[in-house]
Design a protein around this motif. Structure first.
Motif, PDB file in Angstrom:
ATOM      1  N   ILE A   1      13.052   6.557  -7.015  1.00  0.00           N
ATOM      2  CA  ILE A   1      12.659   7.400  -5.873  1.00  0.00           C
ATOM      3  C   ILE A   1      13.896   8.043  -5.245  1.00  0.00           C
ATOM      4  CG2 ILE A   1      11.718   7.404  -3.534  1.00  0.00           C
ATOM      5  CD1 ILE A   1       9.864   5.143  -4.350  1.00  0.00           C
ATOM      6  N   LYS A   2      14.921   7.231  -5.015  1.00  0.00           N
ATOM      7  CA  LYS A   2      16.121   7.723  -4.344  1.00  0.00           C
ATOM      8  C   LYS A   2      16.865   8.749  -5.197  1.00  0.00           C
ATOM      9  CE  LYS A   2      16.762   3.609  -1.494  1.00  0.00           C
ATOM     10  NZ  LYS A   2      17.557   2.406  -1.229  1.00  0.00           N
ATOM     11  N   ARG A   3      16.790   8.585  -6.529  1.00  0.00           N
ATOM     12  CA  ARG A   3      17.496   9.516  -7.409  1.00  0.00           C
ATOM     13  C   ARG A   3      16.799  10.864  -7.511  1.00  0.00           C
ATOM     14  NH1 ARG A   3      18.153   5.149 -10.877  1.00  0.00           N
ATOM     15  NH2 ARG A   3      16.581   5.933 -12.326  1.00  0.00           N
ATOM     16  N   VAL A   4      15.463  10.852  -7.548  1.00  0.00           N
ATOM     17  CA  VAL A   4      14.751  12.085  -7.822  1.00  0.00           C
ATOM     18  C   VAL A   4      14.178  12.765  -6.575  1.00  0.00           C
ATOM     19  CG1 VAL A   4      14.134  11.300 -10.130  1.00  0.00           C
ATOM     20  CG2 VAL A   4      12.520  10.962  -8.251  1.00  0.00           C
ATOM     21  N   SER A   5      14.183  12.094  -5.439  1.00  0.00           N
ATOM     22  CA  SER A   5      13.593  12.691  -4.229  1.00  0.00           C
ATOM     23  C   SER A   5      14.615  13.536  -3.485  1.00  0.00           C
ATOM     24  CB  SER A   5      13.052  11.598  -3.300  1.00  0.00           C
ATOM     25  OG  SER A   5      14.102  10.839  -2.768  1.00  0.00           O
ATOM     26  N   PHE A   6      14.107  14.386  -2.597  1.00  0.00           N
ATOM     27  CA  PHE A   6      14.995  15.141  -1.712  1.00  0.00           C
ATOM     28  C   PHE A   6      14.367  15.200  -0.333  1.00  0.00           C
ATOM     29  CE2 PHE A   6      12.377  18.938  -1.785  1.00  0.00           C
ATOM     30  CZ  PHE A   6      11.838  18.961  -3.050  1.00  0.00           C
TER      31      PHE A   6
ATOM     32  N   ILE B   1       5.259   8.916  -0.839  1.00  0.00           N
ATOM     33  CA  ILE B   1       5.985   9.937  -1.593  1.00  0.00           C
ATOM     34  C   ILE B   1       5.037  11.118  -1.779  1.00  0.00           C
ATOM     35  CG2 ILE B   1       7.264  10.506  -3.670  1.00  0.00           C
ATOM     36  CD1 ILE B   1       7.652   7.627  -4.244  1.00  0.00           C
ATOM     37  N   ILE B   2       5.521  12.314  -1.475  1.00  0.00           N
ATOM     38  CA  ILE B   2       4.684  13.509  -1.553  1.00  0.00           C
ATOM     39  C   ILE B   2       5.308  14.519  -2.513  1.00  0.00           C
ATOM     40  CG2 ILE B   2       3.672  15.424  -0.265  1.00  0.00           C
ATOM     41  CD1 ILE B   2       3.684  13.667   2.206  1.00  0.00           C
ATOM     42  N   GLY B   3       4.509  15.034  -3.426  1.00  0.00           N
ATOM     43  CA  GLY B   3       4.960  16.076  -4.339  1.00  0.00           C
ATOM     44  C   GLY B   3       4.906  17.435  -3.662  1.00  0.00           C
TER      45      GLY B   3
ATOM     46  N   GLU C   1       7.665   5.705   6.264  1.00  0.00           N
ATOM     47  CA  GLU C   1       8.806   6.238   5.526  1.00  0.00           C
ATOM     48  C   GLU C   1       8.269   7.310   4.580  1.00  0.00           C
ATOM     49  OE1 GLU C   1      12.494   4.246   2.953  1.00  0.00           O
ATOM     50  OE2 GLU C   1      10.812   3.014   3.654  1.00  0.00           O
ATOM     51  N   VAL C   2       8.947   8.458   4.518  1.00  0.00           N
ATOM     52  CA  VAL C   2       8.447   9.570   3.708  1.00  0.00           C
ATOM     53  C   VAL C   2       9.537  10.066   2.759  1.00  0.00           C
ATOM     54  CG1 VAL C   2       7.395  11.866   3.721  1.00  0.00           C
ATOM     55  CG2 VAL C   2       6.966  10.298   5.623  1.00  0.00           C
ATOM     56  N   TYR C   3       9.173  10.200   1.495  1.00  0.00           N
ATOM     57  CA  TYR C   3      10.055  10.802   0.494  1.00  0.00           C
ATOM     58  C   TYR C   3       9.353  12.007  -0.104  1.00  0.00           C
ATOM     59  CZ  TYR C   3      12.765   6.447   0.551  1.00  0.00           C
ATOM     60  OH  TYR C   3      13.526   5.369   0.930  1.00  0.00           O
ATOM     61  N   LEU C   4      10.118  13.037  -0.429  1.00  0.00           N
ATOM     62  CA  LEU C   4       9.576  14.210  -1.104  1.00  0.00           C
ATOM     63  C   LEU C   4      10.128  14.273  -2.522  1.00  0.00           C
ATOM     64  CD1 LEU C   4       9.969  16.936   1.677  1.00  0.00           C
ATOM     65  CD2 LEU C   4       8.088  15.325   1.325  1.00  0.00           C
TER      66      LEU C   4
ATOM     67  N   ASN D   1       0.828  -1.197   0.000  1.00  0.00           N
ATOM     68  CA  ASN D   1       0.000   0.000   0.000  1.00  0.00           C
ATOM     69  C   ASN D   1       0.866   1.251   0.000  1.00  0.00           C
ATOM     70  OD1 ASN D   1       0.911  -0.280   2.633  1.00  0.00           O
ATOM     71  ND2 ASN D   1      -0.921   0.625   3.535  1.00  0.00           N
ATOM     72  N   ASP D   2       2.019   1.191  -0.675  1.00  0.00           N
ATOM     73  CA  ASP D   2       2.814   2.394  -0.875  1.00  0.00           C
ATOM     74  C   ASP D   2       1.934   3.442  -1.546  1.00  0.00           C
ATOM     75  OD1 ASP D   2       4.950   1.108   0.216  1.00  0.00           O
ATOM     76  OD2 ASP D   2       5.987   0.729  -1.672  1.00  0.00           O
ATOM     77  N   ILE D   3       2.028   4.671  -1.051  1.00  0.00           N
ATOM     78  CA  ILE D   3       1.112   5.724  -1.473  1.00  0.00           C
ATOM     79  C   ILE D   3       1.877   6.920  -2.014  1.00  0.00           C
ATOM     80  CG2 ILE D   3      -0.518   7.462  -0.573  1.00  0.00           C
ATOM     81  CD1 ILE D   3      -1.601   5.350   1.315  1.00  0.00           C
ATOM     82  N   GLY D   4       1.375   7.475  -3.098  1.00  0.00           N
ATOM     83  CA  GLY D   4       1.885   8.739  -3.624  1.00  0.00           C
ATOM     84  C   GLY D   4       0.835   9.813  -3.422  1.00  0.00           C
ATOM     85  N   VAL D   5       1.257  10.976  -2.954  1.00  0.00           N
ATOM     86  CA  VAL D   5       0.307  12.054  -2.663  1.00  0.00           C
ATOM     87  C   VAL D   5       0.725  13.329  -3.401  1.00  0.00           C
ATOM     88  CG1 VAL D   5      -0.773  13.485  -0.887  1.00  0.00           C
ATOM     89  CG2 VAL D   5      -0.166  11.097  -0.370  1.00  0.00           C
TER      90      VAL D   5
END
Length: 345
Positions: free
Chosen positions: A339-344, A111-113, A137-140, A11-15
């Motif tokens: 995800i790891k390449r493009v997130s900050f 992952i949140i935009g 776990e949160v990625y932006l 249930n990985d979620i993108g927001v």
């Protein structure tokens, strides 16, 4: 084998946490939720009454003790507690729709935009709100990067890809190459400012007060970035005059084009400024590939033509501009390395 089976029900979620609307993408399911980023609060009891669509129906129609809150302003968190409540509500709503997913993994990776110009403090507020709402776990990811991925641009290749993503709170302009933002420009001028410009124009020139939803409807039906046949189109609107009495007037497309001109100029100038800072080799790629438009604010009639005339470059819309950021986040969810390449953080 067990891991593979669990992955099927991840249930990985993108927001896409937008100023105007929030879209939620669930891995393996696609976009499962699109709701206004609005919360209704009972001030007397300090209690949330409604979130999303239910809250939007209350806009402009509430008694004094009920407050309508837009917890995000210009693409970033303006009200932490309300944003946390809204995120928690949306995550819970997704879980309720997919109970098996919740049973296997109740704390999702999210992952949140966010706008590319977000500050460190604003980043921390988004991450903290997501964790408090239940994320493990949160990625932006920068919104223009997500929009470019959603638009299908070859961001991992060595070449210039220009994206202009106009949302409710921000306009994001970026040149992307090798999975990175080479040049980015985030201005807090977008769809909401267009609505505000319409409200102010009618107040100043016609002495009539209208609400946000009426302004949004006018923008969609009469708004334009160029002179066109829309100038002669008319629309009857209802509001309140300065004496407080209900009143109706007829406005034209030309009225609304003139009302929007200052906002359109600022967006066009931001695009030009970004182009001026683009390295020559990447600029050469943009001459060939053109500019790609995304986001709901980009759908203002004639904006592609206006940018084409102002920059002398090809300008095209991506497929389904309204969901480009959410779809880009969804694609990133499929690939942890991406995800790891493009997130900050």
């Amino acid at each position: 084998m067990i891991g593979k089976i669990l992955g099927m029900f991840s249930n990985d979620i993108g927001v896409d946490l937008g100023t105007a609307n929030t879209l939620v993408f669930v891995r393996g399911k696609g976009i499962v939720l699109t709701e206004p980023s609005i919360v209704a609060v009972d001030k007397a009891q300090n209690k949330v009454l409604a979130i999303g669509k239910e809250a939007k129906e209350m806009v402009g129609k509430t008694p004094e003790h009920i407050q309508i809150i837009r917890p995000l302003k210009d693409g970033v968190i303006a009200d932490f507690d309300t944003t946390q409540a809204m995120l928690k509500y949306f995550i819970q709503k997704v879980h309720n729709n997919f109970p098996l997913v919740k049973l296997i993994n109740p704390r999702p990776r999210i992952i949140i935009g966010v706008p590319s110009g977000i500050t460190t403090v604003e980043k921390r507020a988004v991450i903290d709100a997501a964790r408090q709402a239940g994320a493990r776990e949160v990625y932006l990811i920068a919104e223009p990067m997500a929009a470019a991925i959603g638009a299908g641009l070859p961001i991992e290749q060595p070449g210039g890809n220009m994206i202009v993503d106009i949302g409710g709170g921000t306009s994001e302009i970026a040149v992307i190459s090798l999975s990175g933002l080479v040049i980015s420009n985030s201005i807090r001028i977008a769809g909401d400012e267009m609505n505000e410009a319409i409200i102010n124009h009618l107040k100043r020139n016609y002495h009539i007060l209208i609400g946000e939803q009426t302004a949004e409807n006018i923008k969609i039906n009469l708004g334009s970035a160029v002179e066109s046949e829309r100038d002669s189109k008319t629309m009857e609107i209802r509001g309140r005059d300065m004496a407080g009495m209900p009143r109706s007037i007829t406005i034209t497309g030309k009225d609304i084009r003139e009302a929007l001109e200052d906002v359109i100029i600022q967006i066009v100038n931001a695009v030009k400024s970004t182009l001026e800072k683009t390295p020559p080799e990447l600029a050469a790629d943009i001459v060939e590939r053109g500019i790609v438009l995304a986001g709901g604010g980009s759908l203002i009639y004639g904006l592609d033509k206006r940018l084409r005339n102002e920059t002398n470059l090809p300008v095209v819309y991506c497929d389904d501009p309204l969901t480009a950021v959410a779809r880009g986040i969804g694609k990133a969810l499929q690939n942890i390395e991406l995800i790891k390449r493009v997130s900050f953080r």
